[in-house]
Design a protein around this motif. Structure first.
Motif, PDB file in Angstrom:
ATOM      1  N   GLN A 109      56.171  66.373  17.693  1.00 45.83           N
ATOM      2  CA  GLN A 109      56.794  65.103  17.296  1.00 45.83           C
ATOM      3  C   GLN A 109      57.596  64.594  18.496  1.00 45.83           C
ATOM      4  O   GLN A 109      58.705  65.046  18.768  1.00 45.83           O
ATOM      5  CB  GLN A 109      57.707  65.325  16.086  1.00 45.83           C
ATOM      6  N   PRO A 112      61.268  61.900  17.644  1.00 43.00           N
ATOM      7  CA  PRO A 112      61.927  62.485  16.474  1.00 43.00           C
ATOM      8  C   PRO A 112      62.970  61.562  15.857  1.00 43.00           C
ATOM      9  O   PRO A 112      63.668  60.826  16.553  1.00 43.00           O
ATOM     10  CB  PRO A 112      62.586  63.748  17.050  1.00 43.00           C
ATOM     11  N   HIS A 116      63.495  64.964  11.324  1.00 44.05           N
ATOM     12  CA  HIS A 116      62.871  65.993  12.142  1.00 44.05           C
ATOM     13  C   HIS A 116      63.926  66.880  12.794  1.00 44.05           C
ATOM     14  O   HIS A 116      63.776  68.114  12.851  1.00 44.05           O
ATOM     15  CB  HIS A 116      61.996  65.354  13.224  1.00 44.05           C
ATOM     16  N   PHE A 201      54.706  69.801  13.968  1.00 41.52           N
ATOM     17  CA  PHE A 201      54.897  69.171  12.658  1.00 41.52           C
ATOM     18  C   PHE A 201      53.540  68.732  12.111  1.00 41.52           C
ATOM     19  O   PHE A 201      52.637  68.361  12.868  1.00 41.52           O
ATOM     20  CB  PHE A 201      55.777  67.922  12.777  1.00 41.52           C
ATOM     21  N   GLU A 204      56.104  65.052   8.292  1.00 44.95           N
ATOM     22  CA  GLU A 204      57.514  65.376   8.482  1.00 44.95           C
ATOM     23  C   GLU A 204      57.805  66.844   8.212  1.00 44.95           C
ATOM     24  O   GLU A 204      58.972  67.252   8.236  1.00 44.95           O
ATOM     25  CB  GLU A 204      58.385  64.495   7.583  1.00 44.95           C
ATOM     26  N   LEU A 206      57.900  70.616   9.331  1.00 45.00           N
ATOM     27  CA  LEU A 206      57.883  71.486  10.504  1.00 45.00           C
ATOM     28  C   LEU A 206      56.996  72.692  10.203  1.00 45.00           C
ATOM     29  O   LEU A 206      57.182  73.379   9.202  1.00 45.00           O
ATOM     30  CB  LEU A 206      59.313  71.926  10.839  1.00 45.00           C
TER      31      LEU A 206
END
Length: 321
Positions: A109, A112, A116, A201, A204, A206
């Protein structure tokens, strides 16, 4: 993750027989990064990452790979090293240490948002606590001793203003590290390189972090500062984005509350984290190694960040009521 040591699919045919992964069917060099030779490896059993280590030796590598295994066994989403038939995680390939780890799902990502950053803060705190009982010891090899040894090698390339900045900051950090408050900071194994491109990711969510090959025992606050200096800034100016900083810090302290000593050390540690990467990028830029797919990072990025951290206080670890 440049390619310094070229490896072909044909070369892997016999080498792969020692692993429980079936035959290698595809191999692709990874161009990003500057430390090791990395490849996406597809086998009959799935997707993996093959790393040929260019600087680390057979004695140093167990720390990193065993740490990854330790974290994976405790539910931290990190690549799991694959052992060969003899139980070895590090094996020779073209005369150099090599290892295979599982490949994480998702993508980095690179833009971010606070959501995040919050997930990164939670994961980092969980990682620190999960690694607290890791039995192996190794210092952060890019810490103060390395800064002091490396600085003389790059000073000749710098403007007088930048040379003065580098010398004064290394002196400041040496003085800070010698203080009693620094000695009281909580510490343990740290990632030490948790940039945006080292976290994955899916949407959204992780899915994990990787590239532990700068890990070592250091203060947890240093690891947090490295992370904030990448995830929570405007890339053009180095200025901290307060919303992202606060989201990451709040998520981290919900898992592991900060100590009074950490609050006092927060501003100097953000400077230390900026200094580390400015100096390493200066070194890589002016003394590069040959590589098939090597793109040195711009040193001026972390020069800007260091100047900004010196000039402007960051949000506190715990907001004042």
């Amino acid at each position: 993750m440049a390619v310094f040591t070229a490896v072909t699919l044909d070369e892997l045919t016999q080498w792969m027989e020692q692993f429980p992964l079936g035959q290698a069917v595809a191999l692709k060099g990874i161009a990003s990064g500057i430390e090791n030779s990395n490849f996406f490896l597809t086998t009959e059993r799935g997707e993996y990452v093959l790393t040929v280590f260019e600087n680390l030796d057979f004695e140093q590598l167990p720390f990193y790979l065993q740490l990854m295994r330790h974290l994976a066994e405790r539910g931290i989403p990190v690549p799991a090293p694959v052992a060969n038939a003899q139980g070895e995680l590090v094996v020779p390939l073209r005369g150099k240490p090599a290892a295979i780890v599982s490949k994480l799902e998702g993508s980095s990502q690179m833009d971010p948002q606070p959501v995040h950053c919050a997930d990164v803060g939670t994961m980092l705190a969980r990682m620190h606590l999960a690694a607290a009982d890791f039995p192996l010891q190794q210092p952060n090899l890019r810490g103060l001793d390395w800064w002091q040894a490396t600085m003389p090698q790059v000073l000749q390339y710098l403007t007088p203003d930048n040379a003065a900045l580098l010398q004064s900051e290394v002196a400041f950090q040496a003085n800070f590290a010698a203080g009693t408050s620094y000695a009281k900071l909580p510490r343990g194994p740290v990632h030490a390189d948790l940039f945006r491109n080292n976290v994955m990711f899916v949407g959204e969510k992780l899915t994990g972090c990787f590239d532990f090959y700068f890990a070592g025992v250091d203060t947890w606050l240093y690891d947090l500062a490295v992370t904030v200096n990448d995830w929570c800034i405007d890339l053009d100016s180095g200025v901290l984005d307060v919303a992202r900083v606060n989201a990451l810090l709040a998520a981290y302290r919900a898992v592991r509350p900060f100590t009074a000593e950490e609050e006092l050390a927060w501003q100097p540690m953000l400077r230390a984290a900026a200094l580390r990467f400015w100096l390493s990028r200066l070194y890589d830029f002016y003394a590069p190694r040959e590589a098939e797919l090597l793109t040195p990072h711009d040193p001026t990025h972390f020069e800007r960040i260091l100047r900004e951290r010196i000039a402007t206080p960051a949000p506190r670890l715990v907001p004042q009521e």
